[in-house]
Scaffold this motif. Structure first.
Motif, PDB file in Angstrom:
ATOM      1  N   GLY A   1       0.858  -1.176   0.000  1.00 50.52           N
ATOM      2  CA  GLY A   1       0.000   0.000   0.000  1.00 50.52           C
ATOM      3  C   GLY A   1       0.894   1.226   0.000  1.00 50.52           C
ATOM      4  N   SER A   2       0.963   1.917  -1.123  1.00 50.62           N
ATOM      5  CA  SER A   2       2.003   2.927  -1.352  1.00 50.62           C
ATOM      6  C   SER A   2       1.463   4.347  -1.272  1.00 50.62           C
ATOM      7  CB  SER A   2       2.636   2.698  -2.724  1.00 50.62           C
ATOM      8  OG  SER A   2       3.584   3.699  -3.021  1.00 50.62           O
ATOM      9  N   ARG A   3       2.233   5.197  -0.597  1.00 50.02           N
ATOM     10  CA  ARG A   3       1.927   6.626  -0.525  1.00 50.02           C
ATOM     11  C   ARG A   3       2.466   7.387  -1.721  1.00 50.02           C
ATOM     12  NH1 ARG A   3       5.102   6.931   5.068  1.00 50.02           N
ATOM     13  NH2 ARG A   3       6.371   5.540   3.755  1.00 50.02           N
ATOM     14  N   TYR A   4       3.409   6.768  -2.461  1.00 49.72           N
ATOM     15  CA  TYR A   4       4.196   7.530  -3.426  1.00 49.72           C
ATOM     16  C   TYR A   4       4.055   7.069  -4.876  1.00 49.72           C
ATOM     17  CZ  TYR A   4       6.225   9.303   0.867  1.00 49.72           C
ATOM     18  OH  TYR A   4       6.389   9.882   2.103  1.00 49.72           O
ATOM     19  N   VAL A   5       3.087   6.207  -5.168  1.00 51.57           N
ATOM     20  CA  VAL A   5       2.761   5.944  -6.558  1.00 51.57           C
ATOM     21  C   VAL A   5       1.610   6.875  -6.948  1.00 51.57           C
ATOM     22  CG1 VAL A   5       3.535   3.550  -6.524  1.00 51.57           C
ATOM     23  CG2 VAL A   5       1.154   4.079  -5.920  1.00 51.57           C
ATOM     24  N   PRO A   6       1.376   7.093  -8.245  1.00 50.50           N
ATOM     25  CA  PRO A   6       0.267   7.965  -8.657  1.00 50.50           C
ATOM     26  C   PRO A   6      -1.056   7.541  -8.008  1.00 50.50           C
ATOM     27  CG  PRO A   6       1.662   7.477 -10.535  1.00 50.50           C
ATOM     28  CD  PRO A   6       2.168   6.623  -9.406  1.00 50.50           C
ATOM     29  N   GLY A   7      -1.737   8.496  -7.409  1.00 47.61           N
ATOM     30  CA  GLY A   7      -2.977   8.218  -6.700  1.00 47.61           C
ATOM     31  C   GLY A   7      -2.797   8.089  -5.202  1.00 47.61           C
ATOM     32  N   GLY A   8      -1.571   7.862  -4.736  1.00 44.97           N
ATOM     33  CA  GLY A   8      -1.291   7.787  -3.314  1.00 44.97           C
ATOM     34  C   GLY A   8      -1.213   9.181  -2.711  1.00 44.97           C
ATOM     35  N   SER A   9      -1.437   9.275  -1.406  1.00 42.58           N
ATOM     36  CA  SER A   9      -1.439  10.594  -0.774  1.00 42.58           C
ATOM     37  C   SER A   9      -1.161  10.486   0.711  1.00 42.58           C
ATOM     38  CB  SER A   9      -2.787  11.296  -0.999  1.00 42.58           C
ATOM     39  OG  SER A   9      -3.858  10.510  -0.512  1.00 42.58           O
ATOM     40  N   LEU A  10      -0.827  11.627   1.290  1.00 37.60           N
ATOM     41  CA  LEU A  10      -0.527  11.736   2.715  1.00 37.60           C
ATOM     42  C   LEU A  10      -1.570  12.603   3.404  1.00 37.60           C
ATOM     43  CD1 LEU A  10       3.293  12.435   2.438  1.00 37.60           C
ATOM     44  CD2 LEU A  10       2.284  10.379   3.425  1.00 37.60           C
ATOM     45  N   SER A  11      -1.752  12.351   4.692  1.00 37.01           N
ATOM     46  CA  SER A  11      -2.674  13.149   5.481  1.00 37.01           C
ATOM     47  C   SER A  11      -2.324  14.632   5.384  1.00 37.01           C
ATOM     48  CB  SER A  11      -2.623  12.703   6.948  1.00 37.01           C
ATOM     49  OG  SER A  11      -3.285  13.617   7.785  1.00 37.01           O
ATOM     50  N   ALA A  12      -3.361  15.456   5.323  1.00 38.05           N
ATOM     51  CA  ALA A  12      -3.152  16.902   5.317  1.00 38.05           C
ATOM     52  C   ALA A  12      -2.537  17.383   6.625  1.00 38.05           C
ATOM     53  CB  ALA A  12      -4.476  17.621   5.071  1.00 38.05           C
TER      54      ALA A  12
END
Length: 272
Positions: A151-162
């Motif tokens: 489960g990736s934060r850094y592939v297209p579509g991934g994101s980090l909490s604001a």
């Protein structure tokens, strides 16, 4: 698989937590022998919420192994009560001291494999990994020949909490770039802690010989999988920030994470 939810472009002062809707899996995928391994240390406020969310998934053979490092806040006792509430579906490994994330995962994964799991999920207890992605991880594993799906934060579509500040984002991004440069590993989120493994892939990795104790454990697992011929896939996730409790990242853990990639490269080269 359905597309991932996209966080709002302009975060408010109180960012909304993104809760992905679990995908519906067909049989026999839905009834896979799946075990979720959850290490805990002072997660009394989060563990009951996480367990309730996991048990609510439409995965009838999902099991949970909680590995508690003698939490002073009573997390271990809470885990025991949850085991009584979910007989046969939740078990607890009590360790006598705080001995690092890596050692906890090795013990929990070893228990899961011994109990007959075909697939093993790693996820944090702090609710930073949204439970709704678990069926998608399982479905992706089944529909490919991957040994591990991240489960990736850094592939297209991934994101980090604001809620993540600039400093934390830069540090995380730098850590990923540093590790990928040192190890030449084709993974975008090499420090990711949310993933699913085939039992056969974990056996190839030889869990008993894993050396990392802290967060560098994630890097060591990915690197071993890559060097030992396991196909690695990544799907985009939204990574949340914890709401309850404190982060376990300290100076010693950060130092290990910085030094471990160099040692891993030497060790794997010596193994050839």
């Amino acid at each position: 698989m359905p597309s991932q939810p996209t966080p709002p472009e302009h975060a408010s002062a109180a960012p909304v937590r993104i809760t992905p809707e679990p995908v519906a899996l067909p049989e026999p995928w839905r009834s896979s022998a799946l075990t979720v391994v959850v290490p805990t240390y002072d997660e009394a406020g989060n563990l009951p919420v996480l367990v309730a969310q996991l048990m609510a998934l439409d995965l009838p053979r999902l099991r949970i192994v909680v590995v508690d490092d003698n939490s002073p806040d009573g997390t271990g006792e809470i885990a025991d009560k949850l085991a009584v509430e979910h007989p046969g579906r939740l078990s607890v490994v009590h360790r006598t001291r705080k001995d690092g994330l890596g050692r906890a995962y090795v013990e929990g994964m070893t228990r899961a494999l011994a109990d007959g799991a075909d697939h093993v999920v790693q996820m944090d207890a702090d609710l930073s990994h949204p439970v709704g992605y678990v069926p998608q991880l399982l479905g992706t594993l089944h529909s490919t020949n991957a040994g591990v799906v991240i489960g990736s934060r850094y592939v297209p579509g991934g994101s980090l909490s604001a809620a993540w500040g600039l400093r934390r984002r830069l540090l995380s991004g730098w850590a990923n770039t540093y590790v990928k440069t040192v190890l030449s590993i084709p993974v975008q989120d090499v420090t990711a802690g949310f993933k699913i493994w085939r039992a056969s892939a974990l056996e190839v990795l030889d869990l008993a010989s894993i050396e990392s104790t802290g967060y560098a454990f994630q890097v060591e697992m990915h690197y071993r999988a890559f060097r030992r011929g396991q196909k690695i896939m990544e799907i985009p996730i939204h990574f949340e920030d914890r709401l309850v409790g404190q982060s376990k990242l300290d100076g010693a853990v950060a130092l290990e994470a910085a030094l471990r990639p160099l040692r891993l490269r030497r060790a794997e080269n010596a193994r050839r």
